[in-house]
Design a protein around this motif. Sequence first.
Motif, PDB file in Angstrom:
ATOM      1  N   MET A 100      -6.128   9.728 -28.277  1.00 38.19           N
ATOM      2  CA  MET A 100      -6.828   9.573 -29.549  1.00 38.19           C
ATOM      3  C   MET A 100      -8.335   9.550 -29.335  1.00 38.19           C
ATOM      4  SD  MET A 100      -4.738   9.377 -32.251  1.00 38.19           S
ATOM      5  CE  MET A 100      -4.146  10.896 -31.588  1.00 38.19           C
ATOM      6  N   MET A 101      -8.743  10.350 -28.353  1.00 34.57           N
ATOM      7  CA  MET A 101     -10.156  10.416 -28.011  1.00 34.57           C
ATOM      8  C   MET A 101     -11.004  10.821 -29.210  1.00 34.57           C
ATOM      9  SD  MET A 101     -11.644  12.969 -25.158  1.00 34.57           S
ATOM     10  CE  MET A 101     -11.480  14.404 -26.158  1.00 34.57           C
ATOM     11  N   TRP A 102     -10.459  11.724 -30.047  1.00 39.30           N
ATOM     12  CA  TRP A 102     -11.240  12.274 -31.154  1.00 39.30           C
ATOM     13  C   TRP A 102     -11.569  11.234 -32.200  1.00 39.30           C
ATOM     14  CZ3 TRP A 102     -13.528  16.760 -30.642  1.00 39.30           C
ATOM     15  CH2 TRP A 102     -13.025  17.616 -29.664  1.00 39.30           C
ATOM     16  N   ILE A 103     -10.697  10.208 -32.332  1.00 38.50           N
ATOM     17  CA  ILE A 103     -10.929   9.176 -33.344  1.00 38.50           C
ATOM     18  C   ILE A 103     -12.164   8.367 -32.972  1.00 38.50           C
ATOM     19  CG2 ILE A 103      -9.938   7.066 -34.362  1.00 38.50           C
ATOM     20  CD1 ILE A 103      -7.227   8.478 -34.198  1.00 38.50           C
ATOM     21  N   ASP A 104     -12.383   8.162 -31.658  1.00 36.12           N
ATOM     22  CA  ASP A 104     -13.524   7.367 -31.213  1.00 36.12           C
ATOM     23  C   ASP A 104     -14.840   8.123 -31.322  1.00 36.12           C
ATOM     24  OD1 ASP A 104     -11.615   5.550 -30.555  1.00 36.12           O
ATOM     25  OD2 ASP A 104     -11.424   6.273 -28.490  1.00 36.12           O
ATOM     26  N   MET A 105     -14.759   9.408 -31.448  1.00 35.35           N
ATOM     27  CA  MET A 105     -15.994  10.200 -31.453  1.00 35.35           C
ATOM     28  C   MET A 105     -16.658  10.180 -32.818  1.00 35.35           C
ATOM     29  SD  MET A 105     -15.537  13.578 -29.279  1.00 35.35           S
ATOM     30  CE  MET A 105     -15.831  13.541 -27.546  1.00 35.35           C
ATOM     31  N   THR A 106     -17.989  10.178 -32.784  1.00 35.39           N
ATOM     32  CA  THR A 106     -18.711  10.263 -34.052  1.00 35.39           C
ATOM     33  C   THR A 106     -18.857  11.746 -34.406  1.00 35.39           C
ATOM     34  OG1 THR A 106     -20.858  10.427 -33.008  1.00 35.39           O
ATOM     35  CG2 THR A 106     -20.040   8.192 -33.456  1.00 35.39           C
ATOM     36  N   PRO A 107     -19.106  12.035 -35.672  1.00 31.20           N
ATOM     37  CA  PRO A 107     -19.319  13.452 -36.034  1.00 31.20           C
ATOM     38  C   PRO A 107     -20.477  14.072 -35.263  1.00 31.20           C
ATOM     39  CG  PRO A 107     -19.191  12.072 -38.002  1.00 31.20           C
ATOM     40  CD  PRO A 107     -19.123  11.150 -36.844  1.00 31.20           C
ATOM     41  N   HIS A 108     -21.491  13.244 -34.929  1.00 29.09           N
ATOM     42  CA  HIS A 108     -22.622  13.765 -34.150  1.00 29.09           C
ATOM     43  C   HIS A 108     -22.169  14.255 -32.774  1.00 29.09           C
ATOM     44  CE1 HIS A 108     -25.372  11.901 -37.038  1.00 29.09           C
ATOM     45  NE2 HIS A 108     -26.224  12.786 -36.577  1.00 29.09           N
ATOM     46  N   ASP A 109     -21.293  13.451 -32.137  1.00 26.58           N
ATOM     47  CA  ASP A 109     -20.775  13.835 -30.814  1.00 26.58           C
ATOM     48  C   ASP A 109     -20.036  15.164 -30.894  1.00 26.58           C
ATOM     49  OD1 ASP A 109     -21.730  11.448 -29.868  1.00 26.58           O
ATOM     50  OD2 ASP A 109     -19.809  10.397 -30.074  1.00 26.58           O
ATOM     51  N   VAL A 110     -19.244  15.303 -31.946  1.00 34.61           N
ATOM     52  CA  VAL A 110     -18.428  16.517 -32.092  1.00 34.61           C
ATOM     53  C   VAL A 110     -19.334  17.737 -32.291  1.00 34.61           C
ATOM     54  CG1 VAL A 110     -16.689  17.652 -33.539  1.00 34.61           C
ATOM     55  CG2 VAL A 110     -16.455  15.234 -32.971  1.00 34.61           C
ATOM     56  N   VAL A 111     -20.356  17.584 -33.140  1.00 38.45           N
ATOM     57  CA  VAL A 111     -21.290  18.698 -33.355  1.00 38.45           C
ATOM     58  C   VAL A 111     -21.980  19.041 -32.032  1.00 38.45           C
ATOM     59  CG1 VAL A 111     -23.406  19.422 -34.543  1.00 38.45           C
ATOM     60  CG2 VAL A 111     -21.624  18.239 -35.806  1.00 38.45           C
ATOM     61  N   SER A 112     -22.327  17.996 -31.259  1.00 40.37           N
ATOM     62  CA  SER A 112     -22.992  18.241 -29.968  1.00 40.37           C
ATOM     63  C   SER A 112     -22.102  19.043 -29.024  1.00 40.37           C
ATOM     64  CB  SER A 112     -23.360  16.914 -29.294  1.00 40.37           C
ATOM     65  OG  SER A 112     -24.367  16.299 -30.037  1.00 40.37           O
ATOM     66  N   ILE A 113     -20.790  18.763 -29.033  1.00 39.12           N
ATOM     67  CA  ILE A 113     -19.868  19.522 -28.166  1.00 39.12           C
ATOM     68  C   ILE A 113     -19.806  20.980 -28.627  1.00 39.12           C
ATOM     69  CG2 ILE A 113     -17.469  19.747 -27.380  1.00 39.12           C
ATOM     70  CD1 ILE A 113     -17.230  16.687 -27.725  1.00 39.12           C
TER      71      ILE A 113
END
Lengths: 187, 269
Positions: B1-14
Amino acid sequence: MGPSTERPTVDPRRSCMRLEFLLKTLLTFWFALTILRCLNLPRLRVLAQFDIFGLIPNWGFFGHQPVEFRVVYRTIDRQGIATNWAEVDFLGTRTWREGLWHPLKRVEKSFAVNPRNIARLCLRNVDRQVIALSRPYLAVLNQVRQVARNDCRPEPLECQFSISRTIIVDGASTELLVMQSNMHDVD
Amino acid sequence: MMWIDMTPHDVVSICVALVAFGVGISSLEVLASWRHYRRGGVLDCSMLEIDSWVLRHFPRVLFTAPCVYITATLRFLAVCPLMFPLALSPIRAACALLALVGLGIQTAFSRSGTDGADQMAKMVLAAGAGVYLLPSSRAIAEWGIAFIVAQASLAYLVSGTIKFISPNWRSGQALAAIMCTRLFGRARVGRWLTTHRKFSAAVSWAVMIWECLFPLVILAPPRIMALMLAVGVLFHVTGAFVMGLNTFFWSFVGTYPAIVFANVAINRS
């Protein structure tokens, strides 16, 4: 009483909200334009004309029957002797390495796109003189001149090229002549 | 459930990091093919003014080979901090904007030699620039993710629909014909697909169905989503190694983290 020396305060939260609204509107508008571009409506083709930086994408890839174009050329030397037609072979053998590193990708694509654009002009019965001054024609001419200069045949003075269209159906290819250029100086 | 811990900013950065890697490769490829941009070359940009009245209004100095090299170098330098998201947000915003402008100029320079990879890279970089401009706003980060997801879904849907309309695609003939072309194909694969028409038709239908159904991936259960995205990765790896579309992989797979995030967010709510 003199004028007040106090600077008007800017509420950072408010300016952030304004910027947020602006960015959201921009992204929404951008997506709406993309949908319009993908609909490919004749009235909206002007969008593509102004979009020189390619900011509004058109996502229709590989939708049409593939057509290949062959460019052949010949040169005439100082004695006026013409060589046989030879193909301008721009594509080498595809290697697996190109899946990672493909520096000639844009060059190869332009080799395919320029003859196609010339063929379109020919289909629209555009005047030969106008075609000869168009960008795709000059790009193909540049390419032919480059090959002719590096050719091992002796002292080429003038060159001429010819474009044919190859339609591939069931692995068999059919060729149709699109156009033949005038003679051009090699240099 | 790594994605739940991520902020939208982190996801955009990836997403931006993956796309930046592709843009970096593409910039170095332009520099490696530098001689074709010179006067008299196939991509000689001094010819651009001929058929675009818009470009005729730009200074002539822009349409020279050195300008192409400078733009490619700046684009490469701009994407370096984006590949390793350690820099501060304002720097990343400036870098994403610079890379976006650089890609736009590259498109203007080689109008016949652009591809969909550049287009998708521009979309992700634009969303990234917006998100980095307001690092404290979760709303804009989510909007950026929605933009990336919407563009990726539209790209696959339009591409799939156009193929579906074509009788040549439905019969499997178009795929075999593409593989027979020298630009996008491999002679051996093309010949094999031509003689194995049923297989060619099956692959064509699989591609069309997958592309047309792609927008539904954000609503799909996690396992179906994982399967759809795995097919996507395989599709782009095949495109890279068989068709030579190497930067398509980075641009399109670069949108997948946003799709996973959107799927998890929707399923959770």
